[in-house]
Design an enzyme around this catalytic site. Sequence first.
Site, mmCIF file in Angstrom:
data_model
loop_
_atom_site.group_PDB
_atom_site.id
_atom_site.type_symbol
_atom_site.label_atom_id
_atom_site.label_comp_id
_atom_site.label_asym_id
_atom_site.label_seq_id
_atom_site.Cartn_x
_atom_site.Cartn_y
_atom_site.Cartn_z
ATOM 1 C CB THR A 130 -0.902 -0.012 1.260
ATOM 2 O OG1 THR A 130 -1.472 1.269 1.443
ATOM 3 C CG2 THR A 130 -0.103 -0.345 2.520
ATOM 4 C CG ASP A 131 -1.097 5.031 -0.974
ATOM 5 O OD1 ASP A 131 -1.684 4.386 -0.069
ATOM 6 O OD2 ASP A 131 -1.665 5.939 -1.616
ATOM 7 C CD GLU A 132 -3.383 3.171 4.374
ATOM 8 O OE1 GLU A 132 -3.258 3.177 5.603
ATOM 9 O OE2 GLU A 132 -4.427 2.841 3.807
ATOM 10 C CE1 TYR A 155 -3.151 -2.903 5.740
ATOM 11 C CE2 TYR A 155 -3.160 -0.544 5.266
ATOM 12 C CZ TYR A 155 -3.166 -1.855 4.821
ATOM 13 O OH TYR A 155 -3.198 -2.121 3.473
ATOM 14 C CE LYS A 159 0.316 -4.769 2.876
ATOM 15 N NZ LYS A 159 -0.014 -6.124 2.328
HETATM 16 N N1 LIG Z 1 -7.972 -2.022 -0.143
HETATM 17 C C1 LIG Z 1 -7.096 -1.120 -0.522
HETATM 18 O O1 LIG Z 1 -7.469 0.007 -0.841
HETATM 19 C C2 LIG Z 1 -5.631 -1.466 -0.625
HETATM 20 C C3 LIG Z 1 -4.773 -0.518 -1.136
HETATM 21 C C4 LIG Z 1 -3.433 -0.858 -1.287
HETATM 22 C C5 LIG Z 1 -2.982 -2.105 -0.946
HETATM 23 N N2 LIG Z 1 -3.834 -3.012 -0.409
HETATM 24 C C6 LIG Z 1 -3.302 -4.341 -0.075
HETATM 25 O O2 LIG Z 1 -3.910 -5.276 -0.952
HETATM 26 C C7 LIG Z 1 -4.107 -6.510 -0.277
HETATM 27 C C8 LIG Z 1 -5.558 -6.936 -0.361
HETATM 28 O O3 LIG Z 1 -6.368 -5.927 0.237
HETATM 29 P P1 LIG Z 1 -7.942 -6.102 0.309
HETATM 30 O O4 LIG Z 1 -8.519 -4.751 0.451
HETATM 31 O O5 LIG Z 1 -8.394 -6.973 -0.782
HETATM 32 O O6 LIG Z 1 -8.084 -6.881 1.698
HETATM 33 P P2 LIG Z 1 -9.315 -7.707 2.254
HETATM 34 O O7 LIG Z 1 -9.311 -7.459 3.728
HETATM 35 O O8 LIG Z 1 -10.555 -7.451 1.473
HETATM 36 O O9 LIG Z 1 -8.919 -9.228 1.971
HETATM 37 C C9 LIG Z 1 -7.882 -9.870 2.639
HETATM 38 C C10 LIG Z 1 -8.010 -11.371 2.425
HETATM 39 O O10 LIG Z 1 -6.898 -11.989 3.084
HETATM 40 C C11 LIG Z 1 -7.370 -13.107 3.808
HETATM 41 N N3 LIG Z 1 -6.509 -13.310 4.986
HETATM 42 C C12 LIG Z 1 -6.379 -12.494 6.058
HETATM 43 N N4 LIG Z 1 -5.543 -13.046 6.964
HETATM 44 C C13 LIG Z 1 -5.128 -14.224 6.437
HETATM 45 C C14 LIG Z 1 -4.245 -15.239 6.882
HETATM 46 N N5 LIG Z 1 -3.646 -15.173 8.080
HETATM 47 N N6 LIG Z 1 -4.011 -16.300 6.069
HETATM 48 C C15 LIG Z 1 -4.620 -16.387 4.852
HETATM 49 N N7 LIG Z 1 -5.493 -15.470 4.400
HETATM 50 C C16 LIG Z 1 -5.733 -14.390 5.179
HETATM 51 C C17 LIG Z 1 -8.783 -12.750 4.228
HETATM 52 O O11 LIG Z 1 -9.546 -13.900 4.526
HETATM 53 C C18 LIG Z 1 -9.282 -11.969 3.025
HETATM 54 O O12 LIG Z 1 -9.905 -12.819 2.087
HETATM 55 C C19 LIG Z 1 -3.607 -6.313 1.160
HETATM 56 O O13 LIG Z 1 -2.307 -6.823 1.248
HETATM 57 C C20 LIG Z 1 -3.616 -4.804 1.328
HETATM 58 O O14 LIG Z 1 -2.628 -4.401 2.235
HETATM 59 C C21 LIG Z 1 -5.149 -2.722 -0.251
#
Ligand SMILES: NC(=O)c1ccc[n+]([C@@H]2O[C@H](COP(=O)([O-])OP(=O)(O)OC[C@H]3O[C@@H](n4cnc5c(N)ncnc54)[C@H](O)[C@@H]3O)[C@@H](O)[C@H]2O)c1
Length: 345
Positions: A130-132, A155, A159
């Site tokens: 993430t950009d965070e 969080y 990350k």
């Molecule tokens: N949502 C955003 O805007 C955003 C932006 C930048 C980066 N990200 C990154 O992208 C990725 C996905 O984000 P998202 O929004 O889809 O998240 P999300 O919370 O919707 O999904 C996360 C998934 O990971 C699974 N999970 C969690 N803990 C687990 C574990 N211990 N073992 C196996 N599976 C596990 C969960 O069951 C879920 O299906 C993350 O790494 C997040 O940091 C998200």
Amino acid sequence: MKILVTGGAGFIGSAVVRLAVRRGHEVVNLDALTYAANLENVASVSNSPLYAFEQADLRDRTALDRVLDTHKPDAIMHLAAESHVDRSIDGPGDFIETNITGTYNLLEAARAYWVGQGRPEGFRFHHISTDEVFGSLGETGQFTEETPYDPRSPYSASKAASDHLVRAWHETYGLPVVLTNCSNNYGPFHFPEKLVPVVILNALHGRPIPVYGDGGNVRDWLYVEDHADALLLVLEKGELGRSYNIGGENEAKNIDLVRTICAEMDRLRPENAPHDKLITFVTDRPGHDRRYAIDPDRIRTELGWRPSVTVEEGLRQTVEWYLDNADWWQPLLARKGVGERLGKA
Ligand SMILES: NC(=O)c1ccc[n+]([C@@H]2O[C@H](COP(=O)([O-])OP(=O)(O)OC[C@H]3O[C@@H](n4cnc5c(N)ncnc54)[C@H](O)[C@@H]3O)[C@@H](O)[C@H]2O)c1
């Protein structure tokens, strides 16, 4: 390619799974199915011969070894994480265990697997972040790939730690990695605790629409399907050991984003207009980063990638999707913590 996608039952992971299968890749979806997961997100591809699901937890190294040995993927796209900043304020432990220790477990499992396969050149470990991790900007400036890390929430700190581990496994053990850091995603299948679905569903139900602080926090907004497209491109064409920032070229203040969604709701549900009368300013999140902005130059010039939709187009599609898919979001409203104000510390 055969791709192991971790977190493929979540919001972004499921977009990657759907797109990868549509493009003819074989996909193994590894997910622990936490509160944030929903296998309905991948229902459109779950009957495909190209798709397989493995319920496994990143905290369980043995399970990771088993999945790798069983499926023998050509690449890993690592998206599984605890992802909600407010929940990280109330309970940072899960974020440390999944995002840091879990990533460490996956790196070690991937390294053992890659070495065991004779270190295939084409193997990739793609870490999605993430950009965070870059912290908070002032009124001007943008994050580049060289911006020093300065995470401020449990969080983003977790990350950031995982990003450092991935780079270290590349430098120390030669594991073939690529990394991406992207801005706020929005779109279909977004779990209803995040800002965009909260605004849509509260507007739909005539409930107050909470806006943290003065609503002046600025984020860059990226349509989730554009993100999935960028991720597959980086996986295939990204340079080893390199990271790429991914943005939507759509910077907006939270309050303006909320007003845009309200205007869409006015168009689609005129009987309840104006929806922006529901906007309610609430106590800010502690340590709330003021502004994030992405300089997308590297991915644009090196890989030729740009987002395909503007935030206005993406939000229109997203609002329509939520209004058409109550069967998807209705059951999720009963999950623990959804609809509550979390993260006030
Ligand atoms: N949502 C955003 O805007 C955003 C932006 C930048 C980066 N990200 C990154 O992208 C990725 C996905 O984000 P998202 O929004 O889809 O998240 P999300 O919370 O919707 O999904 C996360 C998934 O990971 C699974 N999970 C969690 N803990 C687990 C574990 N211990 N073992 C196996 N599976 C596990 C969960 O069951 C879920 O299906 C993350 O790494 C997040 O940091 C998200």
